[in-house]
Design a protein around this motif. Structure first.
Motif, PDB file in Angstrom:
ATOM      1  N   LEU A  74      -1.082  -0.285  30.490  1.00  0.00           N
ATOM      2  CA  LEU A  74      -1.850  -1.180  29.619  1.00  0.00           C
ATOM      3  C   LEU A  74      -0.943  -2.367  29.318  1.00  0.00           C
ATOM      4  CD1 LEU A  74      -3.314   1.388  27.014  1.00  0.00           C
ATOM      5  CD2 LEU A  74      -4.236   0.741  29.239  1.00  0.00           C
ATOM      6  N   VAL A  84      -7.190  -3.535  24.671  1.00  0.00           N
ATOM      7  CA  VAL A  84      -7.857  -2.295  25.067  1.00  0.00           C
ATOM      8  C   VAL A  84      -7.817  -1.323  23.886  1.00  0.00           C
ATOM      9  CG1 VAL A  84      -7.618  -0.250  26.530  1.00  0.00           C
ATOM     10  CG2 VAL A  84      -7.496  -2.522  27.549  1.00  0.00           C
ATOM     11  N   GLY A  85      -8.959  -0.752  23.551  1.00  0.00           N
ATOM     12  CA  GLY A  85      -8.996   0.302  22.526  1.00  0.00           C
ATOM     13  C   GLY A  85      -8.909  -0.219  21.114  1.00  0.00           C
ATOM     14  N   HIS A  89     -11.951   5.189  18.514  1.00  0.00           N
ATOM     15  CA  HIS A  89     -12.545   5.930  19.623  1.00  0.00           C
ATOM     16  C   HIS A  89     -11.731   7.175  19.924  1.00  0.00           C
ATOM     17  CE1 HIS A  89      -9.441   3.528  21.599  1.00  0.00           C
ATOM     18  NE2 HIS A  89      -9.493   4.363  22.626  1.00  0.00           N
ATOM     19  N   ASP A  91     -10.605   9.081  23.605  1.00  0.00           N
ATOM     20  CA  ASP A  91     -10.595   8.676  25.009  1.00  0.00           C
ATOM     21  C   ASP A  91     -11.659   9.415  25.827  1.00  0.00           C
ATOM     22  OD1 ASP A  91      -8.605   6.735  24.886  1.00  0.00           O
ATOM     23  OD2 ASP A  91      -7.007   8.229  25.023  1.00  0.00           O
ATOM     24  N   LEU A 104       1.265   7.974  25.345  1.00  0.00           N
ATOM     25  CA  LEU A 104       1.500   6.539  25.498  1.00  0.00           C
ATOM     26  C   LEU A 104       2.993   6.278  25.312  1.00  0.00           C
ATOM     27  CD1 LEU A 104      -0.406   4.124  26.011  1.00  0.00           C
ATOM     28  CD2 LEU A 104      -0.438   3.734  23.549  1.00  0.00           C
ATOM     29  N   THR A 116      -0.685   1.263  16.368  1.00  0.00           N
ATOM     30  CA  THR A 116      -1.845   2.103  16.697  1.00  0.00           C
ATOM     31  C   THR A 116      -2.129   2.999  15.494  1.00  0.00           C
ATOM     32  OG1 THR A 116      -1.171   2.048  19.012  1.00  0.00           O
ATOM     33  CG2 THR A 116      -2.828   3.693  18.408  1.00  0.00           C
ATOM     34  N   TRP A 228       5.352   0.581  16.917  1.00  0.00           N
ATOM     35  CA  TRP A 228       6.040   0.856  18.181  1.00  0.00           C
ATOM     36  C   TRP A 228       7.342   0.095  18.312  1.00  0.00           C
ATOM     37  CZ3 TRP A 228       3.842   4.316  21.507  1.00  0.00           C
ATOM     38  CH2 TRP A 228       2.490   4.617  21.319  1.00  0.00           C
ATOM     39  N   TRP A 236      -1.219  12.055  21.537  1.00  0.00           N
ATOM     40  CA  TRP A 236      -2.290  12.484  20.639  1.00  0.00           C
ATOM     41  C   TRP A 236      -3.179  13.529  21.302  1.00  0.00           C
ATOM     42  CZ3 TRP A 236      -1.948   7.297  22.182  1.00  0.00           C
ATOM     43  CH2 TRP A 236      -2.981   6.793  22.957  1.00  0.00           C
ATOM     44  N   HIS A 243      -8.407   7.186  17.660  1.00  0.00           N
ATOM     45  CA  HIS A 243      -7.319   6.207  17.588  1.00  0.00           C
ATOM     46  C   HIS A 243      -7.862   4.800  17.780  1.00  0.00           C
ATOM     47  CE1 HIS A 243      -7.629   7.255  21.855  1.00  0.00           C
ATOM     48  NE2 HIS A 243      -7.110   6.072  22.134  1.00  0.00           N
ATOM     49  N   ALA A 245      -6.164   0.687  18.612  1.00  0.00           N
ATOM     50  CA  ALA A 245      -5.011  -0.204  18.841  1.00  0.00           C
ATOM     51  C   ALA A 245      -5.272  -1.522  18.111  1.00  0.00           C
ATOM     52  CB  ALA A 245      -4.838  -0.442  20.336  1.00  0.00           C
ATOM     53  N   ARG A 254       2.643  -6.995  25.314  1.00  0.00           N
ATOM     54  CA  ARG A 254       2.764  -5.568  24.953  1.00  0.00           C
ATOM     55  C   ARG A 254       2.494  -4.778  26.231  1.00  0.00           C
ATOM     56  NH1 ARG A 254      -0.884  -1.482  22.890  1.00  0.00           N
ATOM     57  NH2 ARG A 254      -0.175  -0.381  21.030  1.00  0.00           N
ATOM     58  N   ARG A 258       0.482   4.779  30.195  1.00  0.00           N
ATOM     59  CA  ARG A 258      -0.410   5.780  29.602  1.00  0.00           C
ATOM     60  C   ARG A 258      -0.708   6.889  30.601  1.00  0.00           C
ATOM     61  NH1 ARG A 258      -6.418   4.706  26.979  1.00  0.00           N
ATOM     62  NH2 ARG A 258      -7.079   4.430  29.128  1.00  0.00           N
TER      63      ARG A 258
HETATM   64  C1  SIN Z   1      -5.790   3.400  23.889  1.00  0.00           C
HETATM   65  O1  SIN Z   1      -6.871   3.256  23.348  1.00  0.00           O
HETATM   66  O2  SIN Z   1      -5.531   4.390  24.576  1.00  0.00           O
HETATM   67  C2  SIN Z   1      -4.738   2.342  23.714  1.00  0.00           C
HETATM   68  C3  SIN Z   1      -3.882   2.588  22.529  1.00  0.00           C
HETATM   69  C4  SIN Z   1      -2.824   1.547  22.350  1.00  0.00           C
HETATM   70  O3  SIN Z   1      -2.631   0.709  23.223  1.00  0.00           O
HETATM   71  O4  SIN Z   1      -2.157   1.595  21.312  1.00  0.00           O
END
Ligand code: SIN
Length: 278
Positions: A74, A84-85, A89, A91, A104, A116, A228, A236, A243, A245, A254, A258
């Motif tokens: 990512l 992303v994310g 949600h 996964d 991650l 996150t 981070w 997780w 979770h 982001a 960044r 993953r």
């Molecule tokens: C994700 O939704 O898996 C991404 C989480 C992130 O980048 O912190």
């Protein structure tokens, strides 16, 4: 800490723990990974710091917890604005067998931001009224990728689908309250990204109750937030936490690696046995 058994330090009232005293570049005896697995089941998400692993070491760690389903990077570049994310949600619950967990690994982090958040759906279930628990325990819900989410950091968000698109979207039916396969605890298993409606209900009919559950699950007391640094890891348990982001680091890069672990079909929690109270 005894030899090869990590120290587990809670970082939130309901969810999250830091695992200390390990160097994952090393391989450890099975008992070490069993202790990590127990901590994951108990705390929902675990964090490690200062683990500078290459691809082979990351995979070797992941394989200690099951087969790898997906491996990807990512990467958000300074000129990209989407993340992303970035909403709550779980996964890929749009699959029959959603991943069991996600690991991650932080490679490059912005100077600030890009945290996150994780929300525990075991405590979220426990805090519901007995009457609502009883209702939800018999229900299933559709999980569909109606917004066609992918791993794109494109500049524009896809348009919000119409109610008709939500009604037509196909996906697996998962129990609304699942039983965690390791702890045996009931879990509130709906999430704002993929749960579109209840089985046999329209989107419009479902929305009131879904919105209530989505607001409830995201309450501050069920949430822990992770900042981070390069070398940080979050692992997780996708069967019991949401979770998100946070997209607050525009103009900075960044880069995360993953790994999603193979899962199994979610199973329903047992019905309540005590008689209902008023
Ligand atoms: C994700 O939704 O898996 C991404 C989480 C992130 O980048 O912190």
């Amino acid at each position: 800490m005894t030899a090869d058994l990590p120290e587990v330090r809670r970082v939130g009232g309901y969810v999250g723990a830091e695992i200390c005293g390990l160097d994952l570049a090393r391989d450890y005896p099975d008992a070490t990974y069993a202790a990590i697995r127990r901590a994951l089941a108990e705390h929902g998400v675990i964090f490690l710091r200062d683990q500078f692993l290459d691809e082979e070491q990351r995979e070797r760690f992941a394989l200690r917890f099951g087969p790898i389903r997906v491996k990807q990077q990512l990467r958000k570049e300074p000129d990209q604005t989407r993340n992303v994310g970035e909403s709550w949600h779980v996964d890929m619950t749009c699959l029959d067998e959603p991943p069991m967990g996600t690991i991650l690994f932080a490679e490059e982090c912005p100077a600030y931001g890009g945290d996150t958040m994780f929300a525990g759906m075991v405590p979220a279930y426990a805090a519901l009224s007995e009457g609502l628990k009883r209702t939800l325990l018999g229900m299933r819900a559709v999980h569909a990728n109606v917004r066609k989410l992918g791993l794109s950091y494109e500049q524009t968000s896809p348009p919000e689908p119409s109610v008709a698109e939500y009604d037509a979207a196909e996906g697996p039916l998962h129990p609304v309250i699942t039983r965690h396969p390791e702890s045996g605890k009931p879990v509130l298993y709906v999430n704002p990204e993929y749960t579109t409606r209840f089985e046999g209900w329209t989107r419009r009919e479902s929305l009131g109750l879904l919105r209530y559950l989505f607001d409830h699950g995201g309450k501050a007391e069920f949430v822990t937030r992770f900042s981070w640094q390069p070398g940080s890891i979050a692992f997780w348990d996708n069967r019991q936490v949401w979770h998100m982001a946070i997209n607050d680091y525009h103009g900075m890069r960044r880069v995360m690696n993953r790994i999603l672990l193979q899962g199994s079909p979610p199973v329903p929690a047992e019905p309540l046995t005590q008689p209902a109270s008023a």
